[in-house]
Design a protein around this motif. Structure first.
Motif, PDB file in Angstrom:
ATOM      1  N   PRO B  37       0.827  -1.203   0.000  1.00 13.70           N
ATOM      2  CA  PRO B  37       0.000   0.000   0.000  1.00 13.70           C
ATOM      3  C   PRO B  37       0.868   1.262   0.000  1.00 13.70           C
ATOM      4  O   PRO B  37       2.065   1.185   0.265  1.00 13.70           O
ATOM      5  CB  PRO B  37      -0.784  -0.104   1.316  1.00 13.70           C
ATOM      6  CG  PRO B  37      -0.610  -1.503   1.792  1.00 13.70           C
ATOM      7  CD  PRO B  37       0.646  -2.012   1.205  1.00 13.70           C
ATOM      8  N   ASN B  38       0.260   2.419  -0.271  1.00 13.99           N
ATOM      9  CA  ASN B  38       1.000   3.680  -0.230  1.00 13.99           C
ATOM     10  C   ASN B  38       1.631   3.869   1.131  1.00 13.99           C
ATOM     11  O   ASN B  38       1.012   3.589   2.154  1.00 13.99           O
ATOM     12  CB  ASN B  38       0.058   4.855  -0.499  1.00 13.99           C
ATOM     13  CG  ASN B  38      -0.315   4.929  -1.964  1.00 13.99           C
ATOM     14  OD1 ASN B  38       0.507   4.650  -2.832  1.00 13.99           O
ATOM     15  ND2 ASN B  38      -1.559   5.282  -2.236  1.00 13.99           N
ATOM     16  N   ARG B 204       8.442 -13.421  -9.191  1.00  7.33           N
ATOM     17  CA  ARG B 204       8.291 -13.488  -7.750  1.00  7.33           C
ATOM     18  C   ARG B 204       7.840 -12.120  -7.247  1.00  7.33           C
ATOM     19  O   ARG B 204       8.172 -11.109  -7.853  1.00  7.33           O
ATOM     20  CB  ARG B 204       9.662 -13.824  -7.197  1.00  7.33           C
ATOM     21  CG  ARG B 204       9.727 -13.938  -5.727  1.00  7.33           C
ATOM     22  CD  ARG B 204      11.128 -14.395  -5.418  1.00  7.33           C
ATOM     23  NE  ARG B 204      11.513 -14.064  -4.084  1.00  7.33           N
ATOM     24  CZ  ARG B 204      12.765 -13.907  -3.708  1.00  7.33           C
ATOM     25  NH1 ARG B 204      13.746 -14.019  -4.586  1.00  7.33           N
ATOM     26  NH2 ARG B 204      13.037 -13.635  -2.462  1.00  7.33           N
ATOM     27  N   VAL B 205       7.071 -12.113  -6.194  1.00 10.59           N
ATOM     28  CA  VAL B 205       6.551 -10.848  -5.674  1.00 10.59           C
ATOM     29  C   VAL B 205       6.841 -10.735  -4.173  1.00 10.59           C
ATOM     30  O   VAL B 205       6.642 -11.689  -3.421  1.00 10.59           O
ATOM     31  CB  VAL B 205       5.028 -10.732  -5.922  1.00 10.59           C
ATOM     32  CG1 VAL B 205       4.480  -9.445  -5.307  1.00 10.59           C
ATOM     33  CG2 VAL B 205       4.715 -10.767  -7.410  1.00 10.59           C
ATOM     34  N   LEU B 206       7.335  -9.574  -3.773  1.00  9.26           N
ATOM     35  CA  LEU B 206       7.515  -9.260  -2.358  1.00  9.26           C
ATOM     36  C   LEU B 206       6.443  -8.245  -1.970  1.00  9.26           C
ATOM     37  O   LEU B 206       6.162  -7.337  -2.733  1.00  9.26           O
ATOM     38  CB  LEU B 206       8.881  -8.634  -2.091  1.00  9.26           C
ATOM     39  CG  LEU B 206      10.121  -9.380  -2.576  1.00  9.26           C
ATOM     40  CD1 LEU B 206      11.360  -8.514  -2.363  1.00  9.26           C
ATOM     41  CD2 LEU B 206      10.265 -10.689  -1.825  1.00  9.26           C
ATOM     42  N   VAL B 207       5.875  -8.427  -0.788  1.00 10.99           N
ATOM     43  CA  VAL B 207       4.873  -7.469  -0.329  1.00 10.99           C
ATOM     44  C   VAL B 207       5.394  -6.770   0.916  1.00 10.99           C
ATOM     45  O   VAL B 207       5.803  -7.412   1.871  1.00 10.99           O
ATOM     46  CB  VAL B 207       3.529  -8.155  -0.004  1.00 10.99           C
ATOM     47  CG1 VAL B 207       2.475  -7.103   0.334  1.00 10.99           C
ATOM     48  CG2 VAL B 207       3.079  -9.022  -1.169  1.00 10.99           C
ATOM     49  N   PRO B 226      -3.962 -14.489   2.581  1.00 15.15           N
ATOM     50  CA  PRO B 226      -4.981 -13.691   3.279  1.00 15.15           C
ATOM     51  C   PRO B 226      -4.410 -12.428   3.928  1.00 15.15           C
ATOM     52  O   PRO B 226      -5.067 -11.399   3.962  1.00 15.15           O
ATOM     53  CB  PRO B 226      -5.518 -14.644   4.351  1.00 15.15           C
ATOM     54  CG  PRO B 226      -4.655 -15.842   4.337  1.00 15.15           C
ATOM     55  CD  PRO B 226      -3.872 -15.863   3.081  1.00 15.15           C
ATOM     56  N   GLN B 227      -3.159 -12.493   4.410  1.00 18.68           N
ATOM     57  CA  GLN B 227      -2.545 -11.310   5.032  1.00 18.68           C
ATOM     58  C   GLN B 227      -2.410 -10.176   4.019  1.00 18.68           C
ATOM     59  O   GLN B 227      -2.581  -9.006   4.340  1.00 18.68           O
ATOM     60  CB  GLN B 227      -1.153 -11.664   5.539  1.00 18.68           C
ATOM     61  CG  GLN B 227      -1.144 -12.256   6.941  1.00 18.68           C
ATOM     62  CD  GLN B 227       0.291 -12.392   7.397  1.00 18.68           C
ATOM     63  OE1 GLN B 227       1.062 -13.127   6.784  1.00 18.68           O
ATOM     64  NE2 GLN B 227       0.645 -11.680   8.443  1.00 18.68           N
ATOM     65  N   VAL B 228      -2.033 -10.560   2.772  1.00 16.93           N
ATOM     66  CA  VAL B 228      -1.850  -9.549   1.725  1.00 16.93           C
ATOM     67  C   VAL B 228      -3.190  -8.917   1.378  1.00 16.93           C
ATOM     68  O   VAL B 228      -3.318  -7.700   1.255  1.00 16.93           O
ATOM     69  CB  VAL B 228      -1.210 -10.187   0.468  1.00 16.93           C
ATOM     70  CG1 VAL B 228      -1.138  -9.178  -0.661  1.00 16.93           C
ATOM     71  CG2 VAL B 228       0.159 -10.743   0.808  1.00 16.93           C
ATOM     72  N   VAL B 229      -4.183  -9.756   1.240  1.00 15.33           N
ATOM     73  CA  VAL B 229      -5.517  -9.249   0.916  1.00 15.33           C
ATOM     74  C   VAL B 229      -5.970  -8.275   2.001  1.00 15.33           C
ATOM     75  O   VAL B 229      -6.497  -7.195   1.722  1.00 15.33           O
ATOM     76  CB  VAL B 229      -6.517 -10.420   0.788  1.00 15.33           C
ATOM     77  CG1 VAL B 229      -7.938  -9.890   0.558  1.00 15.33           C
ATOM     78  CG2 VAL B 229      -6.108 -11.343  -0.357  1.00 15.33           C
ATOM     79  N   GLU B 230      -5.668  -8.625   3.230  1.00 13.89           N
ATOM     80  CA  GLU B 230      -6.056  -7.778   4.345  1.00 13.89           C
ATOM     81  C   GLU B 230      -5.332  -6.425   4.306  1.00 13.89           C
ATOM     82  O   GLU B 230      -5.921  -5.375   4.525  1.00 13.89           O
ATOM     83  CB  GLU B 230      -5.735  -8.503   5.654  1.00 13.89           C
ATOM     84  CG  GLU B 230      -6.368  -7.861   6.861  1.00 13.89           C
ATOM     85  CD  GLU B 230      -6.003  -8.627   8.125  1.00 13.89           C
ATOM     86  OE1 GLU B 230      -6.254  -9.835   8.182  1.00 13.89           O
ATOM     87  OE2 GLU B 230      -5.437  -7.997   9.023  1.00 13.89           O
ATOM     88  N   ALA B 231      -4.036  -6.490   3.983  1.00 16.31           N
ATOM     89  CA  ALA B 231      -3.262  -5.256   3.937  1.00 16.31           C
ATOM     90  C   ALA B 231      -3.817  -4.300   2.885  1.00 16.31           C
ATOM     91  O   ALA B 231      -3.837  -3.088   3.073  1.00 16.31           O
ATOM     92  CB  ALA B 231      -1.802  -5.571   3.647  1.00 16.31           C
TER      93      ALA B 231
END
Lengths: 323, 241
Positions: B37-38, B204-207, B226-231
């Motif tokens: 996110p920003n 590959r993706v880092l969040v 699910p953590q990424v979706v939540e973020a």
């Protein structure tokens, strides 16, 4: 190629010009100082124009050069030519020392810091009487006239030395501007962070520019006092007379261009002399007032310097567009 | 061996923990997306990698050698550079001169000019090489910046939102370009908000979220985390209850 032919023509004309003037007259003196100021503004232009660091302290290097060669001549009998080289070294070292704390500063802050440095040098030269002779001033002692002694019966050789100095500083400026250093300086001027990230050692490049500029300025200090013969700390370390005038010449002519300082010097220096000649017998300060007014009008008319007049004229003749 | 190894990198600005304990490593020739996110710390992280910001803690190794504490120009010389999110061109100079200046890192002026023209060819801007960089449109300027970064001859290239404001056709072109750079052996880290682009080109993706590494995996794995979706979207209603 065309540029080089034009350059050669200008140099030849410049060499013929002094012959048209009375060799013992007043105007050949004005011409000589004009050429020296053009060369000084060109040296200033390396740091002030290419790196966009507006120095108002170049009198410091100028004075260092003036005193180095004169003291070496007075105390050790060394030729001012050797003194000029030594002065260049000292000027470069001084520029290096002052650049380390000031080059992180930008704009007005850099200008003020360098202005202060010039003034500090003036005070030191006034107080350190045993070395400089203090406020009483110093005269260049007489040496038998010869090129090696840098001593001449007439002013004319000085005029040709000044032409050579202007040609050399202009070539150095052009060489820097067109070379890798010019690209790097422009990058630093426009965006220092981006310049670093694409691999430019911004600290080092700015130091190099400052040292070259300071060294050239110091060498020109030697040439100047060889013509002036008598000088004191307040003249050679003068903020108004040297530092600001040199910046003004470059800015009015066209900052960051090779032709700018030359146009600026050939306008400002003779104009100042004319104003003094015409108005000095009338009310006190009138000549400066009129000189100042003319400068203001010129700046308003051509904010980017005389060089823009040149460009629009060229555009008119070639049908291109002015930049 | 990994071309880039980051271990425990942290950086605090006053009360804000901009990066905390970020660790990962990238083998040569991958395209790695960096999303979040920003304000998650993506740009700060790029700036830290190239040496514009010094980490408080942690190590960064490029091709086996530590680059922590090196100035950005030294890091560029070792082979890692980045583009700027808001585009930081030398606006008064021509497009060619912008790129040429970067080429001076490894070449003299004439060779740098040749190299710059090659890089401009690659991003498809050779036709406007002599235009003033500052007068171009935003997408064009972003591409000039890409060409400029490329002209430093990087091993690892960090691209900060080079696809912003591009239309779909232009975006496809840039995606093809990124792939072809990878095929040349350049390792790329890409910050991008455009999810479809990230999902398409990244190996590959880092969040990143609040300066912490939240997830690390294939685009599929990350998208289903699910953590990424939540973020990104906040907690679901059931979880809140």
């Amino acid at each position: 190629m065309k540029r080089w032919i034009a350059f050669a023509i200008v140099v030849v004309v410049a060499c013929l010009l002094p012959l048209a003037l009375d060799p013992r007259g007043y105007w050949i003196r004005v011409l000589t100082f004009t050429l020296l100021f053009a060369a000084m503004a060109q040296a200033w232009n390396i740091i002030g124009g290419l790196a966009n660091q507006t120095s108002l302290g170049h009198a410091a290097f100028f004075g260092i050069g003036a005193y180095t060669s004169t003291i070496l001549l007075l105390k050790f009998g060394l030729s001012p030519w050797i003194g000029m080289v030594a002065g260049g070294v000292f000027g470069g070292v001084a520029a290096f020392i002052i650049a380390i704390p000031t080059m992180r500063l930008q704009g007005h802050y850099f200008a003020l810091a360098t202005l202060a440095f010039g003034e500090v040098m003036r005070v030191i030269a006034n107080v350190w009487v045993s070395l400089t002779g203090g406020p009483g001033g110093t005269s260049i002692p007489f040496s038998p006239p010869s090129f090696a002694n840098y001593s001449f019966k007439l002013l004319l050789p000085h005029t040709y030395i000044a032409i050579a100095a202007l040609v050399i500083t202009t070539l150095i400026f052009e060489w820097i501007q067109r070379g890798a250093m010019g690209y790097r300086l422009r990058a630093i001027k426009e965006n220092p962070s981006a310049a670093e990230v694409i691999g430019i050692d911004t600290t080092r490049v700015k130091l190099q520019a400052a040292v070259i500029s300071g060294a050239l300025m110091a060498m020109l200090g030697t040439l100047y006092v060889q013509v002036a013969v008598f000088f004191d700390p307040d003249t050679v370390f003068s903020a108004a007379g040297i530092s600001i005038r040199v910046a003004l010449v470059a800015i009015l002519g066209g900052i960051g261009t090779a032709i700018g300082p030359i146009l600026g010097a050939f306008f400002i220096i003779p104009l100042e002399e004319l104003m003094n000649e015409w108005f000095s017998s009338s009310a006190a300060g009138l000549s400066q007032l009129i000189f100042g007014l003319i400068l203001i009008v010129v700046i308003l008319w051509r904010p980017h310097g005389f060089v823009t007049v040149f460009r629009s004229l060229r555009a008119k003749f070639t049908g291109g567009t002015a930049r | 061996m990994s071309i880039l190894e980051v271990h425990g990198v942290s950086r605090r600005f006053g009360g804000l923990q901009a990066l905390s304990d970020v660790s990962f490593s990238v083998p040569q020739g991958q395209i790695v997306g960096l999303i979040g996110p920003n304000g998650a710390g993506k740009t700060t992280f790029f700036s830290t990698l190239v040496g514009l910001i010094r980490p408080d803690k942690g190590s960064i190794r490029l091709d086996g050698e530590s680059v922590v504490g090196l100035k950005p120009h030294k890091v560029a010389h070792r082979g890692m550079t980045k583009t700027f999110q808001n585009v930081a061109l030398f606006g008064e100079s021509s497009v060619l001169d912008n790129v040429l200046t970067a080429g001076l890192l490894r070449h003299d002026v004439d060779a740098a000019r040749e190299e710059a023209l090659k890089c401009l060819d690659r991003v498809g801007l050779r036709a406007i090489a002599h235009q003033q960089a500052g007068l171009l449109s935003f997408p064009e300027r972003a591409r000039v910046e890409l060409a400029r970064a490329l002209c430093t001859g990087p091993k690892v290239l960090l691209l900060d939102e080079v696809m912003a404001a591009l239309n779909p056709v232009e975006m496809q072109e840039v995606m093809d370009l990124i792939r072809s750079l990878r095929d040349d052996g350049i390792t790329l880290l890409v910050v991008e908000h455009h999810m479809r682009a990230i999902m398409t080109i990244c190996d590959r993706v880092l969040v990143l979220n609040f300066g912490k590494l939240l997830a690390d995996g294939t685009p599929q794995q990350v998208a289903n985390d699910p953590q990424v979706v939540e973020a990104y979207l906040g907690k679901s209603m059931e979880k809140r209850a």
